[in-house]
Write an enzyme that holds these catalytic residues in place. Structure first.
Site, PDB file in Angstrom:
ATOM      1  N   ASP A  56       2.029   3.932   0.824  1.00  0.00           N
ATOM      2  CA  ASP A  56       3.086   2.931   0.893  1.00  0.00           C
ATOM      3  C   ASP A  56       2.978   2.162   2.200  1.00  0.00           C
ATOM      4  O   ASP A  56       3.105   2.729   3.289  1.00  0.00           O
ATOM      5  CB  ASP A  56       4.458   3.614   0.810  1.00  0.00           C
ATOM      6  CG  ASP A  56       5.592   2.606   0.859  1.00  0.00           C
ATOM      7  OD1 ASP A  56       5.995   2.125  -0.211  1.00  0.00           O
ATOM      8  OD2 ASP A  56       6.073   2.282   1.980  1.00  0.00           O
ATOM      9  N   LYS A  90       4.735  -4.813   0.395  1.00  0.00           N
ATOM     10  CA  LYS A  90       6.061  -5.412   0.283  1.00  0.00           C
ATOM     11  C   LYS A  90       6.096  -6.830   0.867  1.00  0.00           C
ATOM     12  O   LYS A  90       5.432  -7.113   1.869  1.00  0.00           O
ATOM     13  CB  LYS A  90       7.095  -4.548   1.021  1.00  0.00           C
ATOM     14  CG  LYS A  90       7.074  -3.077   0.629  1.00  0.00           C
ATOM     15  CD  LYS A  90       8.115  -2.275   1.393  1.00  0.00           C
ATOM     16  CE  LYS A  90       7.901  -0.797   1.193  1.00  0.00           C
ATOM     17  NZ  LYS A  90       6.798  -0.265   2.019  1.00  0.00           N
TER      18      LYS A  90
END
Length: 340
Positions: A56, A90
């Site tokens: 992530d 993101k």
């Protein structure tokens, strides 16, 4: 009955996404004060050797180039195939405009040396004024907010990234139920997850129940209470005594860990996994990296789960507020704090 979990377990979203239940969080930066590029690359090496396949990251973390170098080394070696990896990035708050989504995803892809990410998230529901400064502030130190943040237009631009093959799935981070319901009304592609602060003191029961009904499982950041982040968020003593408190030292957690011959951190992660929550603990320490994925050889009993569940403080357990870092975040109409 706890779900049967293994290192290869995935949580499945209504969108069709299958996400490995444990990933490595990578919120460390390549600056003199933080981790060097070499240290970040070593961290990825430790994680892959320990069995991690879910990573992530985010444009905002400013370390995707180092992560990309490490991943390319493994991919070029032939020891790992791209389809075995699950890479998350993101959209930063300074790109909360439908015209910027494609550009910023491509920036991340270029840094990561990948042609696609498995999951692309809108990093926060609050938009900042566009620019290269990640946290733009005025002369008084207040965030320069983008009050024209339009989640519906943004989501359509996110869907376009799936159409273009640059993202397999798309999702959200720190979004409330009301914000997600608004998106769902016009979404062609469903959000695959909502990544939120979630830990022993803030178990997000309402959000989890809504997610289960709508096929949108949640992903937990700060799964261990993020003790390393307390020093950052406790700027000028902004955090309360409860917010500074670490779930790693909670009496029940320590006792249950001893009963299973596990660490408190492993108990906290296992608790969230048995609640159906994916976890992405961050560490650069090789031993802790291994410990954080070594959570599949024990199971918390119903009584232990009930005891840990009872420690939940709901919204009062929230520890981290962007407004503790920089003033003005909570002035935006889409600020998620205090909402389900």
């Amino acid at each position: 009955m706890a779900p049967t979990l293994t290192k290869d377990s995935v949580f499945t979203a209504a969108s069709g996404m299958k996400m490995p239940v444990v990933g490595l969080g990578t919120l460390v930066r390549t600056t003199e004060e933080h981790s060097s590029e070499e240290e970040i690359m070593k961290t990825i090496d430790y994680a892959i050797e320990a069995g991690y396949r879910h990573f992530d990251t985010a444009y905002m973390y400013q370390n995707e180039a180092a992560i990309g170098k490490a991943l390319k080394k493994w991919l070029d070696s032939g020891k790992i195939k791209r389809e075995e990896l699950f890479i998350v990035s993101k959209l930063p708050m300074v790109a909360m405009n439908e015209k910027l989504v494609g550009e910023y995803l491509q920036r991340s892809l270029t840094a990561l040396q990948l042609s696609y990410v498995d999951l692309y998230l809108i990093h926060k529901p609050v938009g900042f004024q566009p620019g290269e400064i990640l946290f733009p502030v005025d002369d008084q130190g207040y965030l320069k907010l983008d009050y024209d943040t339009d989640h519906i237009a943004l989501w359509k631009a996110m869907e376009a990234q799936v159409d273009a093959g640059r993202a397999k799935f798309i999702g959200l981070s720190d979004f409330t139920v009301a914000q997600m319901e608004r998106i769902l009304k016009s979404a062609r592609i469903r959000p695959s997850t909502d990544q939120v602060e979630c830990h022993l003191y803030f178990q997000r029961k309402g959000l989890r129940e809504w997610g289960e009904k709508n096929g949108i499982p949640i992903t937990s950041f700060a799964s261990l209470g993020s003790p390393a982040a307390v020093g950052i968020f406790n700027k000028d003593g902004a955090m309360t005594e409860q917010q500074v408190r670490s779930p790693l030292t909670e009496d029940a957690v320590v006792r249950i860990a001893q009963a299973h011959n596990k660490t408190p951190g492993q108990v906290l992660l296992r608790h969230l996994l048995q609640l159906g929550i994916a976890v992405i603990p961050k560490s650069s320490n090789p031993d802790r990296i291994r410990q954080n994925i070594d959570v599949f050889d024990f199971e918390l009993t119903d009584a232990e789960m009930a005891e840990l569940n009872a420690i939940d403080m709901d919204e009062n357990g929230r520890k981290f507020f962007v407004s503790n870092l920089v003033k003005g975040y909570d002035k935006h109409p889409e600020c998620p704090y205090g909402k389900l």
